[in-house]
Design a protein around this motif. Structure first.
Motif, short mmCIF file in Angstrom:
data_model
loop_
_atom_site.label_atom_id
_atom_site.label_comp_id
_atom_site.label_asym_id
_atom_site.label_seq_id
_atom_site.Cartn_x
_atom_site.Cartn_y
_atom_site.Cartn_z
N GLN A 50 50.41 31.56 54.16
CA GLN A 50 49.65 32.79 53.93
C GLN A 50 49.87 33.36 52.53
O GLN A 50 49.31 34.40 52.19
CB GLN A 50 50.02 33.83 54.99
N ASP A 51 50.69 32.68 51.74
CA ASP A 51 50.88 33.07 50.34
C ASP A 51 49.80 32.44 49.47
O ASP A 51 49.28 31.37 49.77
CB ASP A 51 52.23 32.59 49.82
N SER A 52 49.48 33.11 48.38
CA SER A 52 48.61 32.54 47.37
C SER A 52 48.91 33.21 46.04
O SER A 52 49.58 34.25 45.99
CB SER A 52 47.13 32.73 47.73
N PHE A 53 48.43 32.62 44.94
CA PHE A 53 48.67 33.21 43.63
C PHE A 53 47.53 32.86 42.70
O PHE A 53 46.70 31.99 42.98
CB PHE A 53 50.01 32.73 43.04
N ILE A 54 47.50 33.56 41.56
CA ILE A 54 46.53 33.26 40.51
C ILE A 54 47.18 33.51 39.16
O ILE A 54 47.96 34.46 38.99
CB ILE A 54 45.25 34.11 40.67
N VAL A 55 46.89 32.65 38.22
CA VAL A 55 47.30 32.81 36.82
C VAL A 55 46.05 32.63 35.98
O VAL A 55 45.35 31.62 36.10
CB VAL A 55 48.37 31.77 36.41
N TRP A 56 45.76 33.60 35.12
CA TRP A 56 44.55 33.54 34.30
C TRP A 56 44.90 33.88 32.86
O TRP A 56 45.10 35.03 32.50
CB TRP A 56 43.50 34.52 34.84
N GLU A 57 45.02 32.84 32.05
CA GLU A 57 45.23 33.02 30.62
C GLU A 57 43.88 33.35 29.98
O GLU A 57 42.83 32.91 30.46
CB GLU A 57 45.80 31.73 30.03
N SER A 58 43.90 34.12 28.91
CA SER A 58 42.68 34.58 28.26
C SER A 58 41.82 35.35 29.26
O SER A 58 40.62 35.12 29.40
CB SER A 58 41.89 33.40 27.67
N PHE A 59 42.45 36.30 29.93
CA PHE A 59 41.80 37.09 30.98
C PHE A 59 40.61 37.86 30.42
O PHE A 59 40.72 38.58 29.43
CB PHE A 59 42.82 38.06 31.57
N GLY A 60 39.47 37.66 31.06
CA GLY A 60 38.26 38.33 30.62
C GLY A 60 37.75 37.85 29.28
O GLY A 60 36.96 38.54 28.62
N GLY A 61 38.21 36.66 28.85
CA GLY A 61 37.76 36.12 27.58
C GLY A 61 38.54 36.64 26.38
O GLY A 61 38.20 36.32 25.24
N LYS A 62 39.62 37.41 26.62
CA LYS A 62 40.44 37.92 25.52
C LYS A 62 41.71 37.08 25.41
O LYS A 62 42.50 37.00 26.35
CB LYS A 62 40.80 39.39 25.75
N GLU A 63 41.89 36.46 24.25
CA GLU A 63 42.99 35.52 24.08
C GLU A 63 44.37 36.16 24.20
O GLU A 63 45.34 35.49 24.54
CB GLU A 63 42.88 34.80 22.73
N ASP A 64 44.49 37.46 23.93
CA ASP A 64 45.81 38.09 23.96
C ASP A 64 46.10 38.77 25.30
O ASP A 64 47.07 39.53 25.41
CB ASP A 64 45.93 39.13 22.84
N VAL A 65 45.29 38.48 26.35
CA VAL A 65 45.50 39.11 27.66
C VAL A 65 45.69 38.03 28.71
O VAL A 65 44.92 37.07 28.78
CB VAL A 65 44.30 40.01 28.05
N MET A 66 46.73 38.20 29.53
CA MET A 66 46.98 37.29 30.66
C MET A 66 47.11 38.10 31.93
O MET A 66 47.68 39.20 31.93
CB MET A 66 48.26 36.47 30.44
N PHE A 67 46.60 37.54 33.03
CA PHE A 67 46.69 38.16 34.35
C PHE A 67 47.38 37.20 35.31
O PHE A 67 47.06 36.01 35.34
CB PHE A 67 45.29 38.50 34.88
N CYS A 68 48.34 37.71 36.08
CA CYS A 68 49.02 36.92 37.11
C CYS A 68 49.09 37.74 38.39
O CYS A 68 49.20 38.98 38.34
CB CYS A 68 50.45 36.56 36.70
N GLY A 69 49.04 37.08 39.53
CA GLY A 69 49.15 37.78 40.80
C GLY A 69 49.73 36.90 41.89
O GLY A 69 49.46 35.69 41.93
#
Length: 384
Positions: free
Chosen positions: A100-119
């Protein structure tokens, strides 16, 4: 015959709440009520169309990011050649059924190279695995939508404060995610939900938003050069003073079962549901049965400015923290000979600790995301 005043809810049913109101006054109140509902529905429809349009744009960005190896949702690592970030992520199911666990890693979040999103999302209940995946899918889109909205109003609303914009965006996104689940035509979230621990890195700013009992722990260097663990988030359990106070005020109760000593759960405390299920966390997406008894989906949002001393941050579900200390987790990640092995080493260690420390108990699902801040590796993206 006595006149009555009725209160209407969103399902169109009504209940008698007072008597003695004259017919003209009642009709005037009812007309005002309908006008308010119509205005509210119209506003929500416009907002929903605008948000859905934003989600479509985000989905296109996500598809492109995945194509370029910048979006990860299965065990692997992300290391874009132009970024100082390096991420190792790994998830392993326990022995309770579906993971039931899951995760996401998104480098260049929203198309911006200096933004990363993790969850990291830790589902629970009969539909927990589905709820977690749904939240993982829509959360980034809603967050990106509200962040862009806040960015466009930077000078007007929040004086250009970078953290304030992210906090405002996280608060709105979590509320919308919970609303999305409640209205979903297929997913049953009444007795199912998910914790959600998310992180954004923008330049040297680290913003962490926590809903539930997953945890973020920083590995940083002390004055004497030793590596120390700093817990960044609060595990939102029902027995925390500020959480239990809210729960009791809402009509819920907090208690421990005889066969689960040390595990506090939210329970309904009204006459109709004296027993019922219990929930071992005080904040979650979904779980609408408990939303009437003090459960909330509001995130706790914190910030930290990354320095040269800060080496990495660990995001992990409670499958790690129930059996592994912050210090041990930081030690294991730091000792990994290769960064891409760090998350798996921690997951495997935690799984072994479940069997050693809690014999007879089911091993929990375990997910770990390790974000290294100052990567010097040129290794490209890999995934399972």
């Amino acid at each position: 015959m006595k006149n009555s005043h009725f209160e209407f809810n969103i399902f169109g049913t009504c209940k008698r709440i007072s008597e003695g109101i004259h017919e003209p006054e009642k009709m005037e109140q009812f007309s005002t009520f309908l006008n308010g509902i119509t205005k509210n529905i119209t506003t929500k429809n416009v907002n929903n169309r605008r948000i859905n349009h934003g989600r479509e744009a985000t989905n296109a960005l996500a598809k492109e990011a995945r194509k370029n190896g910048l979006l990860l949702t299965s065990s692997g690592n992300v290391n874009a050649e132009w970024s100082s970030n390096y991420v190792s992520a790994y998830s392993k199911g326990g022995n309770k059924g579906s993971n039931q666990d899951s995760f996401i890693v998104w480098e260049s979040f929203g198309g911006k190279e200096d933004v990363m999103f993790c969850g990291v999302f830790d589902g629970h209940g009969p539909w927990g695995h589905v709820v977690g995946k749904r939240v993982k899918k829509v959360y980034p889109a809603y967050l990106l939508h509200y962040w862009r909205e806040a960015s466009s109003q930077r000078s007007i609303l929040i004086n250009g404060d970078q953290f304030a914009m992210w906090k405002k965006s996280f608060m709105k996104a979590c509320s919308t995610v919970d609303y999305d689940l409640e209205l979903h035509p297929i997913i049953d979230s009444f007795y199912s939900g998910t914790a959600g621990l998310t992180l954004v890195r923008e330049g040297d700013l680290l913003v962490v938003a926590n809903v539930g009992d997953s945890r973020a722990v920083l590995g940083t260097t002390s004055d004497d050069g030793s590596l120390v663990a700093v817990q960044l988030t609060v595990d939102f359990k029902p027995n925390l003073p500020q959480e239990s106070e809210r729960i009791y005020k809402a009509g819920g109760s907090v208690c421990e079962a005889e066969d689960e000593l040390g595990v506090s759960r939210i329970r309904a405390s009204n006459e109709e549901t004296t027993e019922g299920p219990g929930l071992a966390l005080s904040r979650a997406f979904g779980d609408y049965f408990f939303k009437d008894f003090g459960l909330i989906s509001e995130p706790d949002v914190i910030q930290r400015t990354i320095t040269t001393r800060d080496r990495f941050v660990i995001l992990a579900s409670d499958g790690v923290w129930d059996v592994v200390s912050n210090e041990k987790a930081v030690e294991i990640v730091s000792a990994a000979s290769e960064k891409d092995e760090s998350s798996k080493r921690l997951v495997d260690y935690a799984a072994g600790q479940w069997k050693r420390k809690r014999p007879g108990f089911c091993v929990d699902d375990i997910s770990v995301v390790c974000l290294f801040f100052h990567s010097t590796s040129s290794q490209q993206v890999e995934s399972d």
